[in-house]
Design a protein around this motif. Sequence first.
Motif, short mmCIF file in Angstrom:
data_model
loop_
_atom_site.label_atom_id
_atom_site.label_comp_id
_atom_site.label_asym_id
_atom_site.label_seq_id
_atom_site.Cartn_x
_atom_site.Cartn_y
_atom_site.Cartn_z
N MET A 257 0.85 -1.19 0.00
CA MET A 257 0.00 0.00 0.00
C MET A 257 0.89 1.25 0.00
O MET A 257 1.85 1.32 0.77
CB MET A 257 -0.89 -0.02 1.25
N PRO A 258 0.60 2.24 -0.86
CA PRO A 258 1.45 3.43 -0.93
C PRO A 258 1.50 4.17 0.40
O PRO A 258 0.54 4.22 1.15
CB PRO A 258 0.77 4.28 -2.01
N GLN A 259 2.68 4.75 0.70
CA GLN A 259 2.88 5.54 1.90
C GLN A 259 3.08 6.99 1.48
O GLN A 259 3.78 7.27 0.51
CB GLN A 259 4.10 5.02 2.66
N THR A 260 2.46 7.93 2.21
CA THR A 260 2.57 9.34 1.88
C THR A 260 3.27 10.09 3.00
O THR A 260 2.94 9.94 4.17
CB THR A 260 1.17 9.96 1.65
N VAL B 95 12.62 2.53 -0.25
CA VAL B 95 12.21 2.33 -1.64
C VAL B 95 13.34 1.59 -2.35
O VAL B 95 14.50 1.76 -2.00
CB VAL B 95 11.93 3.68 -2.36
N ALA C 284 10.23 4.52 -7.49
CA ALA C 284 9.14 4.21 -6.56
C ALA C 284 8.67 5.45 -5.81
O ALA C 284 7.84 5.33 -4.89
CB ALA C 284 9.58 3.14 -5.58
N GLN D 96 6.89 9.20 -6.08
CA GLN D 96 6.16 10.20 -6.84
C GLN D 96 6.16 11.51 -6.06
O GLN D 96 5.84 11.52 -4.87
CB GLN D 96 4.71 9.74 -7.09
N ALA E 298 4.78 10.24 -2.49
CA ALA E 298 4.02 8.99 -2.48
C ALA E 298 5.02 7.87 -2.78
O ALA E 298 5.65 7.85 -3.85
CB ALA E 298 2.92 9.02 -3.52
N LEU E 299 5.18 6.96 -1.83
CA LEU E 299 6.14 5.87 -1.96
C LEU E 299 5.40 4.60 -2.32
O LEU E 299 4.50 4.16 -1.59
CB LEU E 299 6.90 5.67 -0.64
N ASN E 300 5.79 4.01 -3.43
CA ASN E 300 5.12 2.79 -3.89
C ASN E 300 5.94 1.55 -3.56
O ASN E 300 7.15 1.62 -3.50
CB ASN E 300 4.89 2.87 -5.40
#
Length: 218
Positions: free
Chosen positions: A1-4, A196, A201, A203, A216-218
Amino acid sequence: MPQTLRARALLLDMDGTLVDSTAVVEKLWLRWAEPHALEPQRVLDVVHGRQGHQSMAILLPARDHEINLRENREMLAAESADVDGVVEIPGADRFLAALQNAPHAVVTSADIALMTARMGAAGLRVPDLAITAESVSASKPDPEGFLLAAERLGVAPADCIVFEDSAAGIAAARAAGMRVIGVGAAAAAHSPDATVPDLTAVQVTVDADTGTVTLALN
């Protein structure tokens, strides 16, 4: 799940974070270590993230530090002249482009000549603010470089996020009171706030009014 995550400034290590210089770093340092009969893995465990003279002092603690300073100058010159195989960490060019309108700096243990050589070899833009070996009196893991970058950007340490890959660099960021995103698989071992695999990864969104950076870390 992306982390912000959100910050007012980003502080970026160079080697291992923006550029992949692993092959040349390890080649030159193992060449330096050979006449001292140092165990290769011990050398590689020490040298990443630190200024060369500090690495030498750790590896050869009984040696006169003036010799370390002289050999460090020689090592920096050799590294600046040898950029064979130095490339960008995936996503670094796009990442730096996204930060054009946000407060950011590179904070590296390299000197100006080496930073310029490696960033140029990787085809990357050098940020307007660069904290290099010439800027500080102490090497990572001392937090001086990160604190100086925050001061020059006019941003409180707690409002900065650092991108780092090495144990020394992550420790320096933590000592500065900053959050840290570890870049690369090995960074996770040093307990950053997030990791990351590379900069593809990440944004980046920059608020045009406040300059706040949202990651935003994917």
